[in-house]
Design a protein around this motif. Structure first.
Motif, PDB file in Angstrom:
ATOM      1  N   TYR A 124      83.340  73.408  81.653  1.00  0.00           N
ATOM      2  CA  TYR A 124      84.448  74.198  82.197  1.00  0.00           C
ATOM      3  C   TYR A 124      83.994  75.338  83.109  1.00  0.00           C
ATOM      4  O   TYR A 124      84.719  75.733  84.022  1.00  0.00           O
ATOM      5  CB  TYR A 124      85.370  74.713  81.090  1.00  0.00           C
ATOM      6  N   LYS A 125      82.763  75.844  82.907  1.00  0.00           N
ATOM      7  CA  LYS A 125      82.302  76.910  83.799  1.00  0.00           C
ATOM      8  C   LYS A 125      81.985  76.359  85.188  1.00  0.00           C
ATOM      9  O   LYS A 125      82.276  76.998  86.210  1.00  0.00           O
ATOM     10  CB  LYS A 125      81.084  77.616  83.193  1.00  0.00           C
ATOM     11  N   LEU A 131      86.997  75.527  91.256  1.00  0.00           N
ATOM     12  CA  LEU A 131      88.318  76.100  91.522  1.00  0.00           C
ATOM     13  C   LEU A 131      88.217  77.359  92.382  1.00  0.00           C
ATOM     14  O   LEU A 131      89.054  77.595  93.266  1.00  0.00           O
ATOM     15  CB  LEU A 131      89.037  76.417  90.203  1.00  0.00           C
ATOM     16  N   GLU A 132      87.189  78.150  92.135  1.00  0.00           N
ATOM     17  CA  GLU A 132      86.999  79.342  92.969  1.00  0.00           C
ATOM     18  C   GLU A 132      86.739  78.945  94.421  1.00  0.00           C
ATOM     19  O   GLU A 132      87.225  79.619  95.349  1.00  0.00           O
ATOM     20  CB  GLU A 132      85.831  80.174  92.431  1.00  0.00           C
ATOM     21  N   LYS A 133      86.012  77.872  94.635  1.00  0.00           N
ATOM     22  CA  LYS A 133      85.761  77.398  96.001  1.00  0.00           C
ATOM     23  C   LYS A 133      87.065  76.943  96.660  1.00  0.00           C
ATOM     24  O   LYS A 133      87.343  77.299  97.815  1.00  0.00           O
ATOM     25  CB  LYS A 133      84.746  76.261  95.982  1.00  0.00           C
ATOM     26  N   LEU A 134      87.861  76.151  95.939  1.00  0.00           N
ATOM     27  CA  LEU A 134      89.143  75.687  96.479  1.00  0.00           C
ATOM     28  C   LEU A 134      90.060  76.870  96.783  1.00  0.00           C
ATOM     29  O   LEU A 134      90.777  76.874  97.795  1.00  0.00           O
ATOM     30  CB  LEU A 134      89.817  74.739  95.486  1.00  0.00           C
ATOM     31  N   GLU A 151      87.474  83.167  72.985  1.00  0.00           N
ATOM     32  CA  GLU A 151      86.050  82.829  73.076  1.00  0.00           C
ATOM     33  C   GLU A 151      85.735  82.115  74.388  1.00  0.00           C
ATOM     34  O   GLU A 151      84.739  82.422  75.056  1.00  0.00           O
ATOM     35  CB  GLU A 151      85.658  81.953  71.887  1.00  0.00           C
ATOM     36  N   HIS A 152      86.584  81.154  74.762  1.00  0.00           N
ATOM     37  CA  HIS A 152      86.373  80.447  76.031  1.00  0.00           C
ATOM     38  C   HIS A 152      86.496  81.412  77.208  1.00  0.00           C
ATOM     39  O   HIS A 152      85.732  81.343  78.168  1.00  0.00           O
ATOM     40  CB  HIS A 152      87.390  79.318  76.188  1.00  0.00           C
ATOM     41  N   MET A 153      87.475  82.309  77.133  1.00  0.00           N
ATOM     42  CA  MET A 153      87.689  83.239  78.232  1.00  0.00           C
ATOM     43  C   MET A 153      86.502  84.195  78.382  1.00  0.00           C
ATOM     44  O   MET A 153      86.051  84.469  79.494  1.00  0.00           O
ATOM     45  CB  MET A 153      88.977  84.031  78.004  1.00  0.00           C
ATOM     46  N   ASP A 154      86.021  84.715  77.264  1.00  0.00           N
ATOM     47  CA  ASP A 154      84.869  85.613  77.336  1.00  0.00           C
ATOM     48  C   ASP A 154      83.679  84.913  77.990  1.00  0.00           C
ATOM     49  O   ASP A 154      82.971  85.509  78.824  1.00  0.00           O
ATOM     50  CB  ASP A 154      84.471  86.072  75.927  1.00  0.00           C
ATOM     51  N   ASP A 155      83.458  83.659  77.627  1.00  0.00           N
ATOM     52  CA  ASP A 155      82.358  82.897  78.196  1.00  0.00           C
ATOM     53  C   ASP A 155      82.573  82.656  79.681  1.00  0.00           C
ATOM     54  O   ASP A 155      81.659  82.837  80.496  1.00  0.00           O
ATOM     55  CB  ASP A 155      82.228  81.572  77.443  1.00  0.00           C
ATOM     56  N   ALA A 160      82.362  84.271  86.171  1.00  0.00           N
ATOM     57  CA  ALA A 160      83.455  84.111  87.129  1.00  0.00           C
ATOM     58  C   ALA A 160      83.517  85.281  88.102  1.00  0.00           C
ATOM     59  O   ALA A 160      83.230  86.427  87.737  1.00  0.00           O
ATOM     60  CB  ALA A 160      84.784  83.984  86.388  1.00  0.00           C
ATOM     61  N   THR A 161      83.878  84.986  89.323  1.00  0.00           N
ATOM     62  CA  THR A 161      84.130  86.041  90.305  1.00  0.00           C
ATOM     63  C   THR A 161      85.625  86.247  90.504  1.00  0.00           C
ATOM     64  O   THR A 161      86.034  87.233  91.111  1.00  0.00           O
ATOM     65  CB  THR A 161      83.474  85.708  91.655  1.00  0.00           C
TER      66      THR A 161
END
Length: 308
Positions: A124-125, A131-134, A151-155, A160-161
């Protein structure tokens, strides 16, 4: 609040984009059903439409969008269209390679919101980087996630930028996700409810029925109104014209503070029964995207019972 909210009301996402507060979900809808439901919803004034590659009905949604726009005179930019990265497409390059397919099936040249459907371990990372590129290329107006916990969000946020604009999670009076809602507020991320009626389970709650009777509304309408007054974006799913219309008839009343509080006491941290038995995390077999869309150009008119 009842005077302020309407089906055209929008919230501002963390990137400044405006997202409607209520929309139509199409999970489990066939191509025919999705097309009819989307066309009907647009005619009824809905602006937000939510689908996913995993649902196998993006082409039906696209057909409904075209028909709805033609019938109402609205323009593409009047709508807010969401789809999601299929589990089997996750990873940086695979996400980029498969993104255009969703656009083609929908018949669109951009998305308003693109979500990671599930946090597939180890992928997912990378998917978020795609997704950031798109997003940076303007192919999607906003990006977000679905079914991510804290937990997923913290990771994800470690690298993430761009902070996700939305987390679409299961949310209803029996599953109120208070910790995730508090977390979302801290990082300026909106919560969007899937299965807002609890897979139908919440509709049978006697306390909700009593509240609904007080307002002359259905239990479903009270729940959806509670979503809005809880600052939750909601996307009830229906393929029936009457229910689509009824789900939008929630702007002529306002739940009192006492009734809002009474509903908040119904939380059981209870997920829908179908959810517990469904293998969402396997990117193949029952979750695989099917080839029904290839048959869409030859599809016939809808069965009459879809329109009841």
């Amino acid at each position: 609040m009842s005077d302020e909210l309407s089906l055209s009301s929008k919230v501002t996402l963390n990137n400044g984009q405006k997202m409607p507060v209520e929309g139509l979900g199409v999970w489990k809808a066939t191509l025919h059903e999705a097309s009819f439901a989307v066309e009907t919803a647009i005619k009824d004034g809905y602006l937000l439409i939510d689908t996913a590659k995993q649902y196998g009905n993006e082409a039906g949604v696209g057909d409904g969008i075209r028909k709805g726009l033609a019938a109402t005179g609205k323009k593409r930019e009047d709508l807010f269209i969401t789809t999601k990265v299929f589990n089997g497409d996750q990873g940086y390059q695979k996400t980029l390679d498969n993104f255009q397919g969703s656009l083609d099936r929908l018949g669109l040249d951009y998305l308003d919101l693109y979500l990671i459907h599930w946090p597939v371990d180890g992928l997912y990372k990378e998917t978020w980087q795609a997704l950031e590129k798109l997003y940076s290329e303007g192919k999607v107006k906003s990006i977000g996630v679905s079914n991510f916990d804290q937990e997923h969000m913290d990771d994800l946020l470690q690298d993430a930028t761009v902070t996700p604009a939305v987390d679409q999670i299961e949310f209803n009076p029996l599953l109120q996700q208070e910790e995730m809602r508090d977390y979302a507020k801290k990082i300026d991320m909106k919560i969007e409810a899937w299965s807002p009626l609890g897979g139908g389970q919440a509709l049978n709650d006697p306390k909700l029925k009593k509240i609904a009777d007080q307002y002359g509304k259905s239990v479903a309408q009270v729940i959806l109104r509670w979503d809005l007054q809880s600052n939750i974006i909601t996307i009830p799913k229906s393929v029936h014209a009457q229910r689509i219309e009824q789900n939008a008839d929630i702007y002529d009343f306002e739940l009192s503070d006492d009734d809002m509080g009474a509903i908040s006491l119904l939380n059981q941290n209870k997920r829908s029964l179908w959810y517990q038995d469904f293998d969402w995390h396997t990117p193949h077999k029952q979750n695989a995207y099917h080839d029904e869309v290839d048959q869409w150009p030859d599809a016939k008119d809808f069965p009459v019972d879809y329109k009841k």
